[in-house]
Scaffold this motif. Structure first.
Motif, PDB file in Angstrom:
ATOM      1  N   GLU A 168      72.201   7.076  29.043  1.00  0.00           N
ATOM      2  CA  GLU A 168      71.961   6.450  27.958  1.00  0.00           C
ATOM      3  C   GLU A 168      70.695   5.257  28.153  1.00  0.00           C
ATOM      4  O   GLU A 168      70.481   4.945  29.331  1.00  0.00           O
ATOM      5  N   ARG A 489      75.856  13.045  28.020  1.00  0.00           N
ATOM      6  CA  ARG A 489      74.489  13.232  27.548  1.00  0.00           C
ATOM      7  C   ARG A 489      74.260  13.631  26.375  1.00  0.00           C
ATOM      8  O   ARG A 489      73.599  13.199  25.323  1.00  0.00           O
ATOM      9  N   SER A 492      76.623  11.391  23.839  1.00  0.00           N
ATOM     10  CA  SER A 492      75.910  10.343  23.236  1.00  0.00           C
ATOM     11  C   SER A 492      74.636  10.763  22.412  1.00  0.00           C
ATOM     12  O   SER A 492      74.309   9.936  21.467  1.00  0.00           O
ATOM     13  N   SER A 496      74.308   9.337  18.448  1.00  0.00           N
ATOM     14  CA  SER A 496      73.400   8.330  17.826  1.00  0.00           C
ATOM     15  C   SER A 496      72.419   8.822  17.023  1.00  0.00           C
ATOM     16  O   SER A 496      71.523   8.144  16.200  1.00  0.00           O
ATOM     17  N   SER A 670      79.465   6.114  30.092  1.00  0.00           N
ATOM     18  CA  SER A 670      78.263   6.670  30.690  1.00  0.00           C
ATOM     19  C   SER A 670      77.815   5.998  31.900  1.00  0.00           C
ATOM     20  O   SER A 670      77.528   6.197  32.950  1.00  0.00           O
TER      21      SER A 670
END
Length: 682
Positions: A168, A489, A492, A496, A670
């Motif tokens: 991230e 990955r 995340s 977002s 993460s």
């Protein structure tokens, strides 16, 4: 702008516990970060026969005794010098009882387990003291061989933070340079190593190409069961010569060789046969012995008229030898000489692992890697238009990833190259991880039309299906970490980005179902594997809608459900217990399992009550559970009482460290996965 930033390392000698005492394959929730901070904050040190720390109160005195495996009845002295108050424990010979490492298994090959060791905190502090005294000699005695590809050269002075490896915040490079030094706490080595940190880097190096240019043949030899076979006394033979060492046993006891030998025994139940597998300190111990083997081989071959770099070229990576040559007789002489030299140290070659390649020297694995790289370049990418249409801000892009066709093409590569899944899986998942990052970046740079989000998400689902398929054939810890990094990955991004509003649930469902399938397949109904523990933490990221049923979870960890309650069939180990508590937390849906787990824990401590001192597994478990917010105070008090600490100590013990080895709260998956990516030092 550079994606790397160099940071100076100013951390004290205690950073050895961050880098050189733990196996890489510990669960993701486990680290020595907080134990390291505890040692530094209270200035806890081993110096010869004395343990010292900054005086606070009797709680800290007794806590130190518990952590370092000292009998509760041992007297603590308090001295004041130059205004500083210190607590001291002077150990006599009877106090230097061996410590018992916690042995745990991970998958090594499809049909083989590898037993790794978590040393006792006392042993870890002994290693710190040894490094403090002898780090220069460790470098000296690992610098004598011209064959070695991996040996310490100097103490690390800086570390590189590679922003490209972060899951991230990839565009916020400055945010990673944190004042409290967390980046340093992820260091993977105390020393700088030359020349290669990974054997696969050697295969693609100038040294390998140069040797192939000069020699027609390459034969690989492997030392059989190296770490299990090492005789600790043989370190003195490697440094002083066998005859001299045997004739001067007493003087050698106080030397570097004698101290290192004694240390390795103390870490491992006072065993002289075999050393702990997993910690970096063990690799350094083995390296000193194998460098002596290298030197003997070189000398004996020269006596026979064979000159290194002219008649042959030898490289060694840990316990693997690479021999380049033109003449078969030269190879025969090298093999005979290698066997003779290894035998002097009670070691031998693994006959089943000998392999010979002829020029062009390219391994089946190298061939497979090239084809897999080409396959992923071709299939895991957007087709982006070279022009932007009127009224649009970005070029249009198209993507289609077919799970079935990708699996078929991948299997075809393995079949034609003659390699198996296990040999190529780590590389393949590394490439996929990079490709996922590229796909996400491409998605952000194309025009978002009707259908763009759907085609992207369907392709990601197909890619996840492919990744889980190839992983499931040969799951190991390092490939599980790669799998978790890929999933995290993707998760995340969907959490977002606006695309997540429509498609996060479907992506989460795919990950949940695939993880469950692997857990069910690998469960033996007795205990959980380390690989399963990683997947459990990954599934915890998915949220409350994707929680595992209590009975299914209990079965995965060896609990039977009958007559309305859970019963444990066999003993559950430390890593299983803390991972299970980490997953179930204080969730009501797991209340019966949590009750059974606490009951099982107390039974384990009861059975071990006469042998707790020096037991690595039990002290790690005791410390973690006293800090765990999901364990009842009653259980915590009963655990502390086993170590001679009264019940009124509980709250005061908690104040000395919020966490010990397991981070129970504010867990950032993460960040923890990023910490598993080795950082380069120089």
């Amino acid at each position: 702008m550079s994606r790397k930033k160099a940071l100076s390392i100013n951390f004290p000698i205690e950073r050895v516990v961050l880098s050189d005492v733990l196996p890489y394959e510990v669960p993701i929730v486990f680290s020595n970060r907080y134990f390291y901070r505890f040692l530094c904050e209270h200035n806890i040190k081993f110096n010869g026969n004395t343990i010292s720390w900054t005086t606070k109160d009797e709680v800290l005195d007794n806590l130190v005794k518990m952590i370092l495996g000292v009998q509760p009845s041992k007297v603590v002295k308090h001295v004041t010098e130059d205004g500083d108050s210190n607590s001291l424990i002077c150990l006599d010979k009877s106090d230097f009882v061996h410590t018992v490492p916690f042995i745990f298994s991970t998958t090594h090959k499809q049909d083989q387990l590898r037993q790794l060791s978590l040393m006792h905190p006392k042993g870890q502090l002994l290693v710190v003291d040894f490094y403090d005294q002898y780090k220069d000699l460790m470098i000296y005695y690992t610098g004598r061989s011209e064959f070695s590809l991996r040996s310490p050269k100097r103490v690390a002075g800086c570390t590189y933070i590679d922003f490209r490896s972060q899951i991230e915040r990839q565009d916020k490079s400055d945010a990673l340079v944190e004042v409290d030094g967390e980046n340093y706490e992820n260091l993977k080595s105390f020393f700088v190593y030359e020349r290669f940190s990974n054997v696969f880097k050697f295969y693609e190096s100038r040294e390998h190409l140069r040797s192939e240019r000069d020699f027609r043949n390459l034969t690989k030899f492997d030392v059989s069961g190296c770490f299990d076979s090492i005789y600790t006394h043989s370190l003195a033979w490697a440094i002083y010569g066998k005859d001299f060492a045997k004739q001067n046993l007493k003087p050698i006891l106080g030397s570097f060789a004698g101290k290192f030998d004694s240390l390795m025994q103390k870490l491992n139940h006072n065993e002289t046969n075999g050393i702990l597998i997993g910690p970096e300190v063990s690799r350094i111990f083995a390296e000193i012995i194998l460098q002596a083997v290298d030197t003997e081989i070189s000398g004996k071959l020269l006596e026979k008229g064979y000159v290194h770099n002219s008649d042959f070229k030898i490289y060694r990576y840990v316990d693997d030898y690479f021999v380049f040559y033109n003449n078969e007789e030269v190879c025969h002489q090298i093999k005979m000489t290698l066997q003779e030299s290894l035998k002097l140290y009670k070691l031998s070659l693994n006959k089943g692992k000998e392999e010979t390649l002829q020029r062009p020297i390219i391994t089946p694995i190298s061939i497979a890697k090239k084809r897999i790289s080409d396959l992923f370049d071709r299939t895991l990418a957007y087709e982006i238009s070279s022009e932007i249409k009127d009224g649009e801000k970005f070029p249009r892009g198209e993507i289609y990833i077919g799970r079935s066709s990708l699996i078929t093409d991948f299997k075809s590569i393995l079949a034609t190259s003659g390699v198996n899944y296990g040999e190529i899986l780590n590389y393949s998942l590394s490439v996929v991880e990079r490709k996922v990052g590229s796909l996400i970046e491409s998605y952000k740079k194309i025009e978002n039309l009707s259908g763009t989000d759907k085609s992207f998400s369907k392709s990601i689902e197909a890619l996840l299906g492919f990744v889980f398929f190839i992983y499931a054939v040969s799951p190991k810890v390092n490939t599980t970490i790669k799998l978790c990094r890929i999933c995290q990955r993707i998760l995340s991004f969907y959490k977002s980005d606006p695309i997540g509003l429509s498609y996060e649930a479907s992506i989460s469902q795919v990950i949940y179902e695939r993880c469950r399938s692997i857990m069910d397949h690998n469960s033996d109904g007795k205990t959980a594997k380390i690989e399963t523990m990683y997947l459990l933490v990954l599934m915890r990221q998915l949220g409350k809608n994707y929680r595992i049923d209590e009975k299914v979870l209990g079965h995965s960890f060896g609990f039977d459900f009958s007559d309305g309650q859970f019963q444990k069939k066999s003993s559950l180990d430390y890593f299983s217990i803390v991972t299970l508590f980490f997953y179930i937390e204080k969730k009501t849906r797991y209340s019966q399992l949590r009750t059974a787990l606490e009951k099982h824990i107390l039974e384990r401590f009861r059975l071990k009550q006469d042998s707790l001192i020096g037991d690595s597994e039990m002290v790690h478990l005791a410390l973690d559970l006293t800090a765990c917010p999901f364990v009842s105070n009653e259980t915590k008090i009963r655990i502390l009482e086993q170590y001679g600490l009264p019940k009124n100590y509980l709250l005061r013990v908690k104040k000395y460290s919020e966490y010990w080895f397991t981070k129970w709260g504010d867990f950032d998956f993460s960040k923890e996965l990023d910490a598993k990516v080795s950082q380069e030092v120089y």
